[in-house]
Design a protein around this motif. Structure first.
Motif, mmCIF file in Angstrom:
data_model
loop_
_atom_site.group_PDB
_atom_site.id
_atom_site.type_symbol
_atom_site.label_atom_id
_atom_site.label_comp_id
_atom_site.label_asym_id
_atom_site.label_seq_id
_atom_site.Cartn_x
_atom_site.Cartn_y
_atom_site.Cartn_z
ATOM 1 N N PHE A 109 1.361 2.940 1.645
ATOM 2 C CA PHE A 109 2.334 1.987 1.102
ATOM 3 C C PHE A 109 2.375 0.697 1.915
ATOM 4 N N TRP A 159 1.477 -2.913 0.374
ATOM 5 C CA TRP A 159 2.545 -3.914 0.344
ATOM 6 C C TRP A 159 2.077 -5.210 0.997
ATOM 7 N N THR A 219 1.543 3.762 -4.878
ATOM 8 C CA THR A 219 1.676 4.839 -3.895
ATOM 9 C C THR A 219 2.243 6.094 -4.535
ATOM 10 N N PHE A 263 9.424 7.190 -4.649
ATOM 11 C CA PHE A 263 10.044 5.872 -4.785
ATOM 12 C C PHE A 263 11.132 5.676 -3.730
ATOM 13 N N ALA A 306 9.666 5.238 -0.071
ATOM 14 C CA ALA A 306 9.101 3.905 0.158
ATOM 15 C C ALA A 306 10.199 2.840 0.178
ATOM 16 N N PHE A 307 11.246 3.046 -0.622
ATOM 17 C CA PHE A 307 12.382 2.118 -0.641
ATOM 18 C C PHE A 307 13.012 2.030 0.746
ATOM 19 N N GLU A 312 6.480 -5.432 -3.187
ATOM 20 C CA GLU A 312 6.953 -4.100 -2.801
ATOM 21 C C GLU A 312 6.876 -3.103 -3.944
ATOM 22 N N TRP A 313 7.304 -3.510 -5.136
ATOM 23 C CA TRP A 313 7.424 -2.557 -6.235
ATOM 24 C C TRP A 313 6.070 -2.144 -6.791
ATOM 25 N N ASN A 334 4.749 0.227 -4.282
ATOM 26 C CA ASN A 334 5.483 1.489 -4.400
ATOM 27 C C ASN A 334 4.969 2.288 -5.593
ATOM 28 N N ARG A 345 3.630 6.727 3.268
ATOM 29 C CA ARG A 345 4.506 5.578 3.455
ATOM 30 C C ARG A 345 4.030 4.729 4.629
#
Length: 218
Positions: free
Chosen positions: A136, A140, A153, A188, A191-192, A146-147, A150, A132
């Motif tokens: 990530f 990013w 990653t 997920f 990273a969110f 972002e998605w 993600n 992360r």
């Protein structure tokens, strides 16, 4: 003032680091078997984190770029506690369904509870900084999505857990796929949280909350 790395440079760095990590760690899993405390406290930081020291120096970026900061610390912890509660409840229910009773001690092993918890934090620190904090965050920045970052990653994160699922724990195909699915789901979520706080400590706490249900129902 140093010029920030280009998007192409960031993608290249992530590609090199990810390939190195997956290949080297897979060979390590196949060829060596050290005690868990030696592995998590010494070998994993050496293999996973030492290259990042050179990477961030090359990029001219500091530790805050990995999310190692106290900014947004409490929101990060609140996020991790909320999402982590889902993993804890899931683990407890699965443990009960598997054993017909709550049987947690059998899966913790011979290590004292606090020692096992400390090793979980050590594991979480190395893995979250790598995936992360570095992979990530760089993807990013480079992809500006972002998605997508993600998703990529998570693919890398899941891939690095394949050897331990099937060759160390010797899980069946169904159990291994379940574990890898939970691993991806956690990736997920982690990273969110990182994307909303820019703080890796929330991901580290979430990692511990995710890992313990895995230990309890394994």
């Amino acid at each position: 003032m140093a010029k920030p790395p280009s998007k192409v440079s960031l993608v290249k760095n992530v590609t090199v680091y990810s390939a190195y990590l997956i290949v080297v760690w897979a060979f390590y899993r196949f060829l060596f078997k050290f005690p868990e405390d030696i592995e998590e406290l010494f070998i994993k930081p050496l293999v996973w984190l030492l290259p990042l020291v050179f990477m961030i120096r090359k990029e001219g970026l500091g530790l805050p770029s990995l999310g190692l900061t106290f900014k947004n610390l409490f929101p990060a912890i609140y996020f991790s506690l909320g999402l982590g509660a889902v993993f804890v409840v899931e683990g407890v229910i699965t443990n009960y369904l598997k054993y017909g009773a709550f049987n947690f001690g059998a899966n913790i092993g011979s290590l004292p509870l606090m020692t096992s918890l400390g090793l979980s934090f050590a594991t979480a620190f190395s893995e979250e900084i790598s995936f992360r904090g570095y992979i990530f965050s760089r993807l990013w920045t480079a992809l500006e999505n972002e998605w997508t970052a993600n998703f990529i990653t998570v693919l890398l994160w899941t891939a690095i857990h394949v050897p331990i699922a099937f060759f160390i724990w010797d899980l069946s195909l169904s159990a291994g796929l379940l574990y890898l699915g939970l691993t991806a789901l956690f990736g997920f979520g982690s990273a969110f949280i990182f994307a909303r706080t820019k703080n890796v400590w929330g991901s580290i706490f979430l990692h511990v909350l995710w890992e313990w249900p895995i230990i309890l129902f394994r």
